[in-house]
Design a protein around this motif. Structure first.
Motif, PDB file in Angstrom:
ATOM      1  N   LEU A 137       0.790  -1.326  -0.117  1.00  0.00           N
ATOM      2  CA  LEU A 137      -0.080   0.102  -0.117  1.00  0.00           C
ATOM      3  C   LEU A 137       0.853   1.216   0.022  1.00  0.00           C
ATOM      4  CD1 LEU A 137      -3.139   0.623   0.098  1.00  0.00           C
ATOM      5  CD2 LEU A 137      -2.670   0.928   2.642  1.00  0.00           C
ATOM      6  N   ALA A 138       0.678   2.180  -1.049  1.00  0.00           N
ATOM      7  CA  ALA A 138       1.386   3.308  -1.155  1.00  0.00           C
ATOM      8  C   ALA A 138       0.614   4.747  -0.941  1.00  0.00           C
ATOM      9  CB  ALA A 138       2.395   3.060  -2.284  1.00  0.00           C
ATOM     10  N   SER A 139       1.332   5.567  -0.465  1.00  0.00           N
ATOM     11  CA  SER A 139       0.579   7.077  -0.503  1.00  0.00           C
ATOM     12  C   SER A 139       1.465   7.913  -1.441  1.00  0.00           C
ATOM     13  CB  SER A 139       0.342   7.519   0.630  1.00  0.00           C
ATOM     14  OG  SER A 139       1.882   7.739   1.423  1.00  0.00           O
ATOM     15  N   TYR A 140       0.810   8.753  -2.211  1.00  0.00           N
ATOM     16  CA  TYR A 140       1.416   9.801  -3.045  1.00  0.00           C
ATOM     17  C   TYR A 140       0.969  11.193  -2.698  1.00  0.00           C
ATOM     18  CZ  TYR A 140       1.786   5.590  -5.885  1.00  0.00           C
ATOM     19  OH  TYR A 140       2.185   4.155  -6.152  1.00  0.00           O
ATOM     20  N   VAL A 141       2.085  12.243  -2.929  1.00  0.00           N
ATOM     21  CA  VAL A 141       1.815  13.579  -2.592  1.00  0.00           C
ATOM     22  C   VAL A 141       0.712  14.031  -3.237  1.00  0.00           C
ATOM     23  CG1 VAL A 141       2.770  15.861  -3.151  1.00  0.00           C
ATOM     24  CG2 VAL A 141       3.940  14.254  -2.047  1.00  0.00           C
ATOM     25  N   ASN A 142       0.174  13.740  -4.343  1.00  0.00           N
ATOM     26  CA  ASN A 142      -1.020  14.091  -4.956  1.00  0.00           C
ATOM     27  C   ASN A 142      -2.466  13.667  -4.562  1.00  0.00           C
ATOM     28  OD1 ASN A 142      -1.040  11.599  -5.893  1.00  0.00           O
ATOM     29  ND2 ASN A 142      -0.372  11.747  -7.965  1.00  0.00           N
ATOM     30  N   GLY A 143      -2.240  12.917  -3.540  1.00  0.00           N
ATOM     31  CA  GLY A 143      -3.315  12.452  -2.804  1.00  0.00           C
ATOM     32  C   GLY A 143      -3.820  11.087  -3.093  1.00  0.00           C
ATOM     33  N   CYS A 144      -3.256  10.219  -3.765  1.00  0.00           N
ATOM     34  CA  CYS A 144      -3.769   8.963  -4.038  1.00  0.00           C
ATOM     35  C   CYS A 144      -3.031   8.069  -2.946  1.00  0.00           C
ATOM     36  CB  CYS A 144      -3.091   8.445  -5.461  1.00  0.00           C
ATOM     37  SG  CYS A 144      -4.089   9.328  -6.961  1.00  0.00           S
ATOM     38  N   ILE A 145      -4.056   7.070  -2.682  1.00  0.00           N
ATOM     39  CA  ILE A 145      -3.358   5.769  -1.868  1.00  0.00           C
ATOM     40  C   ILE A 145      -3.589   4.420  -2.853  1.00  0.00           C
ATOM     41  CG2 ILE A 145      -3.761   4.277  -0.057  1.00  0.00           C
ATOM     42  CD1 ILE A 145      -5.107   7.666   0.279  1.00  0.00           C
ATOM     43  N   LYS A 146      -2.475   3.839  -3.273  1.00  0.00           N
ATOM     44  CA  LYS A 146      -2.783   2.698  -4.394  1.00  0.00           C
ATOM     45  C   LYS A 146      -2.336   1.593  -3.617  1.00  0.00           C
ATOM     46  CE  LYS A 146      -2.095   5.454  -8.583  1.00  0.00           C
ATOM     47  NZ  LYS A 146      -3.607   5.305  -8.984  1.00  0.00           N
ATOM     48  N   CYS A 176      -2.423  -2.394 -10.013  1.00  0.00           N
ATOM     49  CA  CYS A 176      -2.756  -1.828  -9.189  1.00  0.00           C
ATOM     50  C   CYS A 176      -4.222  -2.292  -8.767  1.00  0.00           C
ATOM     51  CB  CYS A 176      -2.861  -0.338  -9.530  1.00  0.00           C
ATOM     52  SG  CYS A 176      -3.523   0.683  -8.222  1.00  0.00           S
ATOM     53  N   LEU A 177      -4.567  -2.672  -7.588  1.00  0.00           N
ATOM     54  CA  LEU A 177      -6.063  -3.358  -7.286  1.00  0.00           C
ATOM     55  C   LEU A 177      -6.906  -2.405  -7.023  1.00  0.00           C
ATOM     56  CD1 LEU A 177      -4.844  -6.310  -4.791  1.00  0.00           C
ATOM     57  CD2 LEU A 177      -5.197  -6.281  -7.286  1.00  0.00           C
ATOM     58  N   TYR A 178      -6.601  -1.258  -6.259  1.00  0.00           N
ATOM     59  CA  TYR A 178      -7.625  -0.418  -6.047  1.00  0.00           C
ATOM     60  C   TYR A 178      -6.835   1.155  -5.748  1.00  0.00           C
ATOM     61  CZ  TYR A 178      -7.021  -1.028  -0.999  1.00  0.00           C
ATOM     62  OH  TYR A 178      -6.430  -1.149   0.289  1.00  0.00           O
ATOM     63  N   THR A 179      -7.533   2.280  -5.900  1.00  0.00           N
ATOM     64  CA  THR A 179      -6.990   3.592  -5.578  1.00  0.00           C
ATOM     65  C   THR A 179      -7.993   4.263  -4.917  1.00  0.00           C
ATOM     66  OG1 THR A 179      -5.657   3.556  -7.793  1.00  0.00           O
ATOM     67  CG2 THR A 179      -6.088   5.745  -6.722  1.00  0.00           C
ATOM     68  N   ILE A 180      -7.586   4.987  -3.861  1.00  0.00           N
ATOM     69  CA  ILE A 180      -8.327   5.902  -3.049  1.00  0.00           C
ATOM     70  C   ILE A 180      -7.772   7.438  -3.189  1.00  0.00           C
ATOM     71  CG2 ILE A 180      -9.079   6.642  -0.636  1.00  0.00           C
ATOM     72  CD1 ILE A 180      -8.632   3.640   0.199  1.00  0.00           C
ATOM     73  N   ARG A 181      -8.671   8.361  -3.659  1.00  0.00           N
ATOM     74  CA  ARG A 181      -8.121   9.335  -3.828  1.00  0.00           C
ATOM     75  C   ARG A 181      -8.637  10.567  -2.699  1.00  0.00           C
ATOM     76  NH1 ARG A 181      -9.526   6.954  -8.244  1.00  0.00           N
ATOM     77  NH2 ARG A 181      -7.951   6.719 -10.113  1.00  0.00           N
ATOM     78  N   GLU A 182      -7.792  11.196  -1.972  1.00  0.00           N
ATOM     79  CA  GLU A 182      -7.824  12.147  -1.133  1.00  0.00           C
ATOM     80  C   GLU A 182      -7.537  13.646  -1.731  1.00  0.00           C
ATOM     81  OE1 GLU A 182      -6.827  10.092   3.143  1.00  0.00           O
ATOM     82  OE2 GLU A 182      -5.315  11.100   2.209  1.00  0.00           O
ATOM     83  N   TYR A 210      -2.578  10.443   6.536  1.00  0.00           N
ATOM     84  CA  TYR A 210      -2.254  11.830   7.173  1.00  0.00           C
ATOM     85  C   TYR A 210      -1.632  12.722   6.220  1.00  0.00           C
ATOM     86  CZ  TYR A 210       1.739   9.196   8.436  1.00  0.00           C
ATOM     87  OH  TYR A 210       2.980   8.302   8.307  1.00  0.00           O
ATOM     88  N   GLY A 211      -1.974  14.133   6.109  1.00  0.00           N
ATOM     89  CA  GLY A 211      -1.526  14.780   5.076  1.00  0.00           C
ATOM     90  C   GLY A 211      -1.466  16.380   5.525  1.00  0.00           C
ATOM     91  N   ASP A 212      -1.395  17.329   4.778  1.00  0.00           N
ATOM     92  CA  ASP A 212      -1.424  18.773   4.862  1.00  0.00           C
ATOM     93  C   ASP A 212      -2.537  19.130   5.353  1.00  0.00           C
ATOM     94  OD1 ASP A 212      -2.859  18.510   2.417  1.00  0.00           O
ATOM     95  OD2 ASP A 212      -1.894  20.278   1.656  1.00  0.00           O
ATOM     96  N   ASP A 213      -3.432  18.622   5.540  1.00  0.00           N
ATOM     97  CA  ASP A 213      -4.746  19.428   5.943  1.00  0.00           C
ATOM     98  C   ASP A 213      -5.024  19.225   7.507  1.00  0.00           C
ATOM     99  OD1 ASP A 213      -5.266  16.818   6.104  1.00  0.00           O
ATOM    100  OD2 ASP A 213      -7.516  16.751   5.290  1.00  0.00           O
ATOM    101  N   ALA A 214      -3.907  18.635   8.353  1.00  0.00           N
ATOM    102  CA  ALA A 214      -3.872  18.421   9.866  1.00  0.00           C
ATOM    103  C   ALA A 214      -4.844  17.319  10.183  1.00  0.00           C
ATOM    104  CB  ALA A 214      -4.261  19.755  10.264  1.00  0.00           C
ATOM    105  N   LYS A 215      -5.272  16.373   9.129  1.00  0.00           N
ATOM    106  CA  LYS A 215      -6.159  15.661   9.783  1.00  0.00           C
ATOM    107  C   LYS A 215      -5.767  14.021   9.542  1.00  0.00           C
ATOM    108  CE  LYS A 215     -10.515  18.111   8.605  1.00  0.00           C
ATOM    109  NZ  LYS A 215     -11.715  18.312   7.883  1.00  0.00           N
TER     110      LYS A 215
END
Length: 400
Positions: free
Chosen positions: A145-154, A163-169, A188-193
């Motif tokens: 499971l990987a997270s990306y700066v562009n908001g994706c979790i793949k 790639c089985l699925y992608t979650i986009r934040e 977790y990310g830049d929105d403090a949540k």
């Protein structure tokens, strides 16, 4: 012509500004060859102090203590994170161009490249790579499971480069952390949540955030860079980031239950000890950057200054079943193995090609049958091999 970003997508190393370029090559690969391939995974030779001194000097790295060099892989892209696969046969590295590459631990060859059309069209640095904790209830799945700066979790099935699925934040996602027992993970990310997801159904269960009430501190106010679950609790976790605070959370309520100040976290610099009673913080600051805190009272137990080498730290972890810690950072680009009890640096590697943004523990080598001297009868023998990223290099070492 595929569209590309014109601006940098979030915080990253300075040299990663050129991450949109899609060319990649392994320029040089070095793997220890004086042992069988099977031994490279779990064992080092008996005289680490005598091995490859010329190679160390050639790369301008300064080694202190008994450091055994296992492999060095130099690439043409900056590497942001790394993680061993569940079977510890491959080492995954996340690059600034949004690509994950897996390298065979025996040969150093690139065995898999994980990238899809979305990563090619909108490249963003890989911020974290994780796999589900292995247990009897959760066997090996061959997934990352990987997270990306562009908001994706793949989620990647790396054996098939799929790639089985992608979650986009809708934010810059700066990392993720698995629950030690349940099929859940937190991002977790830049929105403090912090967002908690159920992995089986790929849906968000809840979020943790500040109530923003006046004169009350119950959440983060800036970017979050680290998170860790309490190994002895089903519900408790901690997080830290740019607001100089470490928050303690309970997943049964949205706001933080308690906190402590004075820790500037800029990477994976938070960890629990095995009993879940103490917290290690490795902070990006010149002084008091290695600290041990009491989890129950949120009070400082001790500051650790192991040597006179100043390094602002990005990452740090307890070494399992020992009183040692491993930490790494920038400035002198230093990776340390520190004894918490004696507060001294047992081993270190200075002047690396870049800052130490992340590392991961591999397997523990075969223990020596006969203890010849008192010096060798230390916990260093129980330290697993360490793979770490430094600039465009992926390096693996062993201590003791």
């Amino acid at each position: 012509m595929e569209p590309q970003r014109k601006s940098v997508a979030g915080p990253m190393a300075f040299s990663s500004v050129k991450s949109a370029r899609k060319s990649f090559a392994v320029t040089s690969t070095y793997v220890k060859s004086n042992a069988t391939q099977k031994e490279i995974v779990t064992v080092h030779t008996n005289a680490p102090a005598m091995e490859y001194k010329s190679f160390h000097n050639e790369k301008n790295q300064v080694y202190q203590g008994e450091v055994n060099l296992l492999s060095v892989i130099d690439t043409t892209k900056d590497i942001m994170c790394c993680k061993y696969t569940e079977d510890v046969n491959d080492l995954a590295a996340g690059f600034t161009d949004g690509t994950i590459r897996l390298f065979d631990c025996n040969t150093g060859n690139c065995t898999h490249t994980l990238v899809d059309d979305e990563c090619r069209a909108y490249p963003g640095p890989v911020t974290t790579i994780r796999h589900r904790p292995i247990s009897k209830a959760h066997p090996i799945t061959n997934m990352l499971l990987a997270s990306y700066v562009n908001g994706c979790i793949k989620c990647w099935k790396y054996k098939y480069d799929q790639c089985l699925y992608t979650i986009r934040e809708k934010r810059q996602t700066l990392g993720l952390c698995y629950h030690p027992r349940y099929t859940k993970f937190v991002t977790y990310g830049d929105d403090a949540k912090l967002n908690m997801y159920d992995e089986e159904v790929q849906t968000q269960e809840r979020a943790f955030y500040s109530s923003e009430r006046k004169n009350i501190t119950d959440g983060h106010t800036s970017r979050i860079f680290a998170c860790a679950f309490n190994p002895k609790s089903h519900h408790e976790l901690i997080s830290g980031g740019w607001d100089n605070a470490v928050m303690c959370w309970d997943d049964r309520q949205p706001y933080a239950t308690r906190y402590f100040f004075g820790v500037h976290i800029c990477g994976e610099g938070l960890d629990f000890d095995k009993p879940g009673k103490q917290i290690l913080t490795c902070s990006w600051q010149e002084k008091e950057n290695i600290q041990i805190w009491d989890y129950g009272s949120c009070k400082l137990i001790q500051n650790i200054t192991p040597d006179n080498q100043h390094s602002k730290l990005h990452c740090g972890k307890f070494v399992p079943q020992t009183s040692l810690i491993v930490c790494g950072g920038s400035d002198s680009n230093l990776l340390r193995l520190v004894d918490v009890n004696t507060k001294i640096t047992e081993c270190s590697i200075r002047n690396n090609p870049g800052g130490i943004y992340a590392f991961d523990f591999g397997t523990i080598r075969r223990k020596p049958k006969i203890t010849e001297t008192y010096k060798k009868n230390t916990e260093i023998q129980n330290t697993p091999r360490v793979a770490f990223v430094t600039g465009k290099r992926l390096q693996t070492v062993d201590f003791g």
